[in-house]
Design an enzyme around this catalytic site. Sequence first.
Site, short mmCIF file in Angstrom:
data_model
loop_
_atom_site.label_atom_id
_atom_site.label_comp_id
_atom_site.label_asym_id
_atom_site.label_seq_id
_atom_site.Cartn_x
_atom_site.Cartn_y
_atom_site.Cartn_z
CB CYS A 1 -0.98 -0.01 1.18
SG CYS A 1 -0.21 -0.11 2.81
CG HIS B 1 -4.80 0.25 4.14
ND1 HIS B 1 -3.94 -0.25 3.19
CD2 HIS B 1 -5.90 0.69 3.46
CE1 HIS B 1 -4.49 -0.13 1.99
NE2 HIS B 1 -5.67 0.44 2.14
CB SER C 1 -6.13 -2.85 0.05
OG SER C 1 -6.61 -3.66 1.11
#
Length: 367
Positions: free
Chosen positions: A171, A206, A223
Site C-alpha cells: 500500500c 493501511h 490492498s
Amino acid sequence: MSEAFCVELRRSVMPGGRGDGAFFVRRRSASVGPVSVERHTPLREVEQDEDGDEEFQDGVPFYVNRGGLPVDEATWDRMWKHVAKIHPEGEKMVQKIRGMPYLPKIPTPCVPTFQLSTLVPDRLEAIQRYTRELQYNHTGTQFFEIKKNRPLTGLMDLAREMIRESLPIKCLEAVILGIYLTNGMAGVERFPISFKTQFSGSSFRHIVLGIHYAGRFGSLGMSRREDLMFKPPACRTLLDLVLEFEGSYRRCWHSLKKVKIGQYVSHDPHSVEQIEWKHSVLDLDRLSRDELRRELERHARDMRLKVLKGAAVPSSPTRERRKDTSSPQRSQSSPHRRNGRSERRSSGEKKATEQKSVNDVGYQIRV
C-alpha cells in the site's frame, strides 16, 4: 497466495545464478539487489511505529529490501521460506515452482497514457487499474524501500523504478506510484490518508492516496480488499470519505481507531520538499461525530489555504534568481550608455555628470 502468482513472482524477482532458472520476463531490466532484512517477530511482541515504518503492515510481518535490485541469493531463499510457511501446500508448492525449467511468459502492465480529452475520473480509474495489475505483494518481502523523510524528487525516482521493474507492491508503494502518475493532472490534489484498525486484539495499518477533484473526495491505493483502495471522487466532504472507509473496514470486522491525514502533495516532480504525512491525527475513540466533522473541515480548510498560498508564490524560483543575479551592467539602466551620450558635452560638464552618477548609484563593482 495462488500458484500463478508465485510463478509470476519467480520470473519477476529471481536473481541470476544457478539451476532454478536465471532469466527475467516481467521486467525490462534484470534487477531485484542486496537487501538487508530483519528477523520476524510475533506481532504482539512488536509495537509498530506510528508512521508504519516497522516491518509490520496489515498485521503481517515482512522484510524490507533496503539494498536495491537484484535481490541477493540469501534474501531470495529467505523469501521463499516465508512463502512456504503461509501457502497451504507449503514446501511442496515452492519446490514445484522453483524446479520448473521453463515458465510461462508474464505480460508487463502498460502505464496508462491519456488523450487531452480524457476526463479526470476516467484517468483515475485507469491509474487504479494499472496499480491493480501490478498485484499485491504477498511474498513477505517489500521490494522497494520507502523512506518517508526523503524529498519528493527522490520518491519520484523510486516510482519510476517501480514502473520499470513492474513488481508486486504494497500500500505505501502504491501511494508513491499514485503521486507520480497523477503529477500535472489539472484540478487534482493528492494527500496521504492512513488508518489504524483493530481486529481480534491486533492492530493493523493501511494507507491510501486521498484525491480531491471538482469539490469531491476519493482515493487511489493498493490492498488485499477491493473496497480498501479505490474510491471514485464522489464524496462531498472529507468526513464522507473517512466514513466510507470506516464502513469498508466494518464489513471486514475491523474497528477503525485512528486516522492520520497529510497535506496536499506538490505536483513538481523535482521538488525537494518532504511529504507531510500526518498534518492531522484523529483518535476516533475520543472524538464524537460532530468533533470529527469539525476537525476534518478544519483540515480541508488548511489544505485549501496551502493551495492558495502556493498560487501566490512565483512558480519558478530559478527565474527570479536569474533576475536578481544578472549583470550589474544591465540591471542598472546601463550607465555606460548614459555616459556615451554625454561625450558630446564639454569636459567640465562631463566631469560633473560622472561625479553625480557615482554619487547617485553609490559604490559599484565592475564585473
